[in-house]
Write a protein that holds these residues in place. Structure first.
Motif, PDB file in Angstrom:
ATOM      1  N   GLY A 234     -10.700  63.869  73.664  1.00 40.21           N
ATOM      2  CA  GLY A 234     -10.151  62.626  73.115  1.00 40.21           C
ATOM      3  C   GLY A 234      -9.656  62.793  71.692  1.00 40.21           C
TER       4      GLY A 234
ATOM      5  N   THR B 174      -1.811  65.238  77.178  1.00 38.31           N
ATOM      6  CA  THR B 174      -0.434  65.265  77.707  1.00 38.31           C
ATOM      7  C   THR B 174       0.573  64.526  76.834  1.00 38.31           C
TER       8      THR B 174
ATOM      9  N   TRP C 121      -1.344  55.971  78.604  1.00 36.02           N
ATOM     10  CA  TRP C 121      -2.574  56.049  79.389  1.00 36.02           C
ATOM     11  C   TRP C 121      -3.290  54.700  79.356  1.00 36.02           C
TER      12      TRP C 121
ATOM     13  N   ASP D 227      -2.689  59.609  76.171  1.00 34.88           N
ATOM     14  CA  ASP D 227      -3.551  60.711  76.596  1.00 34.88           C
ATOM     15  C   ASP D 227      -3.337  61.887  75.644  1.00 34.88           C
TER      16      ASP D 227
END
Length: 653
Positions: free
Chosen positions: A482, A509, A513, A506
């Motif tokens: 995270g 990526t 999200w 995210d």
């Protein structure tokens, strides 16, 4: 001889423009470098700007701006020209000059551009001239001469050419408008504003510059600095003014005091004559000091309670050079923070604080040795405590540290004063992260690659330490799943930062999200209609995705959410602090950040709740509060998501 050189260069330029237009994609870079080199030499000659202006359309059509930030003139930001034109890289300076001459051709109607009207180009150039007025009237600084050589003179001839073609009167009116817009935000650092006002005064006094009917609104700005009262109306100099005060009775002194106070609170600027009066009034009663500070009953009561401390501050820190400290002192008294038990003793400590040789050297380097390093530092402390939302990060990537200083000044002033002591006396700050101490002296480099210099006195000394500590906290989160802000923000900023954390990107990526849940949770935590009308109690750190005027993603930025409430037009708005020096920005897709006129207090920026939510990517909340997701209408939620997809989320879906 000069005209012959210019003629020869013009034919070389015409030839190179044609070669660039005819060349294939892979060969363009070589031709472009040659074109920029010829253009640079042309700029150094008298009449060179006119020559480049006449060829601006051909150069653009040949591909000079292709693939660069200058390719879309309608998205250019005037404020960034300052950095381009002072760049040590000659190619950057030259391409900026060609771009501005292209816009001049558009503004004059000589070039019909598909993406920009003559009116838009004219408006842009007046802003650019206003923001770079020192290039129009000032000589190159030592740093510019060192970095740019003769090119520093070329930028000045460019601006003279622009001003002559556009008209000086447009520059002055736009500049006055820009100054008032900045002053409405009440920044701590006002040296650049004072320089701009001085340039206007010089323009008005120069018989060779015809301003026509423009510049009428400048009188209040000029008088606020150089003649706020009758006794200093003609700007006689501080020594003459000091002599005049000796001959004044109580009535005349009160007249002077109210005149200075009115000018200061109208503009946020303090005249160098104001400290002369205030120091003179130390021999008088508290009433006249209160009048000179322009205090309300709240501030006056605070002054009476802490009269000895206030007088000591004026005596040791308020001089013509540190005049802005008066505004900080007045606003600090108005805030009533001296009633907090630790603040007054901490300010007494500050007055007697020994400053390390390293810190003295830095203060002398940036602000000069007069009156003294301790006076400059005290001025900075007063301004930060009085104007906690006036802190700016300068031209540095230190938004986290600037936000922390602002938050402490706003919410925990004695903690800020402790930080100043550690940085100034000990050349070291220690902050604990999850129980483990982090020393600024032992930490590796921070976010900023260079030592920040364009800062207020407190930030100048404290930010380098905070920057290193913040970066070290981030390094200690490496390997965790995270975003590191989840752990860093509460430890770095203070206990009041919510331990609950939401992010809509995210980290692995970079894609959007859990967007629906993120937005519903934000509404439930912050929107009064969905959180039981619970006002925000403590300022909260948040992260926004900053976009440019074309809605393109620029970067992640740290801000502070201050309050959420209805504005005077009954629109729900988020009021926030943005540490980036000037909060009035265009984030594209009609998202215009407001700094005045929508219920903002000095230093606040604001957006309607929906628009703010469309640029938010991180927020904190109290995990112990009910975490039910808000039942926001699908229609409203869709509008926010559409804005995200049209801007910074376009390639993250």
């Amino acid at each position: 001889m000069d005209s012959e050189k210019l003629k020869r260069l013009s034919s070389q330029l015409d030839e190179t423009i044609q070669q660039l237009a005819d060349s294939r994609e892979f060969a363009k870079i070589t031709k472009l470098q040659r074109l920029l080199d010829i253009a640079r030499r042309i700029l150094l000659h008298e009449g060179g700007c006119a020559m480049l202006e006449a060829r601006a359309q051909r150069m653009e059509e040949a591909g000079v701006f292709e693939g660069s930030d200058w390719a879309q003139p309608q998205t250019l930001i005037p404020a960034l020209t300052t950095y381009s034109l002072k760049s040590p890289d000659a190619a950057t300076v030259v391409i900026e000059a060609i771009s501005e001459l292209r816009l001049l051709a558009i503004a004059m109607g000589d070039y019909l551009h598909p993406n920009m009207s003559a009116e838009q180009a004219h408006h842009y150039l007046t802003q650019v001239l206003a923001l770079n007025l020192e290039l129009l009237f000032g000589a190159p600084s030592e740093a510019e001469r060192e970095q740019q050589g003769r090119l520093a003179l070329a930028t000045r001839s460019l601006y003279r050419h622009l001003a002559e073609r556009i008209g000086y009167e447009h520059v002055i009116d736009k500049l006055i408008e820009e100054i008032w817009r900045i002053l409405q935000q009440r920044p701590i650092q006002v040296d650049s504003v004072k320089r701009m006002i001085t340039q206007i005064a010089i323009c008005q006094g120069n018989p060779d510059i015809d301003l026509g009917v423009s510049g009428q609104g400048a009188d209040r700005l000029i008088s606020s600095l150089y003649g706020p009262t009758q006794a200093c109306r003609e700007d006689p100099g501080v020594e003459v003014y000091r002599e005049r005060l000796q001959a004044m009775d109580a009535g005349a002194l009160q007249y002077e005091a109210t005149g200075f106070a009115r000018a200061m609170h109208d503009t946020g600027l303090v005249s160098p004559y104001h400290p002369v009066l205030l120091r003179h009034l130390l021999e008088q009663g508290d009433y006249l000091i209160s009048e000179a500070l322009g205090l309300s009953s709240t501030g006056r009561d605070c002054l009476l309670c802490y009269g000895e401390l206030s007088r000591a501050i004026i005596e040791r820190a308020i001089f013509p050079e540190t005049a802005q400290g008066i505004y900080g002192l007045a606003l600090m008294l108005e805030r009533g923070i001296l009633y907090q038990p630790a603040v007054a003793p901490a300010l007494w400590r500050q007055l007697a604080l020994p400053i390390s040789p390293h810190c003295q050297e830095r203060l002398n380097l940036v602000f000069g040795s007069q009156p003294s390093p301790s006076a400059w530092l005290m001025q900075g402390v007063l301004c930060m405590l009085g104007q906690p939302l006036g802190v700016g990060q300068g031209n540095n990537p230190t938004c986290q540290s600037a936000r922390a200083l602002s938050m402490w000044a706003y919410n925990d002033p004695d903690y800020l004063l402790q930080m100043v002591v550690w940085a100034t006396r000990d050349d070291e700050i220690i902050i604990h992260f999850e129980g483990q101490p982090i020393s600024s002296r032992e930490s590796l480099s921070g976010v900023a690659t260079d030592t920040p210099m364009d800062l207020d006195p407190v930030s100048l000394l404290v930010v380098p330490h905070l920057d290193r500590i913040y970066a070290e906290m981030g390094r200690r989160c490496i390997g965790r799943e995270g975003d590191p802000h989840r752990w860093v923000n509460p430890e770095f900023h203070g206990w009041w930062s919510g331990r609950g954390f939401r992010i809509n990107v995210d980290v692995a990526t970079g894609k959007l999200w859990e967007l629906d849940d993120f937005l519903r949770h934000f509404y439930a935590s912050y929107h009064p209609y969905y959180n039981g009308s619970q006002p925000l109690i403590h300022p909260q750190p948040a992260g926004v995705a900053v976009t440019d005027s074309a809605s393109r993603f620029v970067g992640w930025h740290a801000i502070t959410v201050l309050r959420v409430t209805l504005d005077p037009k009954e629109v729900m708005r988020v009021y926030f602090f943005n540490p980036n020096n000037d909060s009035g920005q265009h984030w594209g897709d009609d998202v215009l950040v407001s700094t005045a006129g929508n219920g903002e207090r000095f230093g606040e920026a604001s957006l309607p709740f929906e628009q703010f939510a469309s640029r938010l990517y991180i927020f904190h909340f109290d995990p112990l509060e009910p975490g039910e997701l808000a039942r926001v209408s699908e229609e409203e939620l869709q509008r926010v998501k559409d804005r995200i997809v049209r801007s910074w989320g376009s390639d993250r879906v």
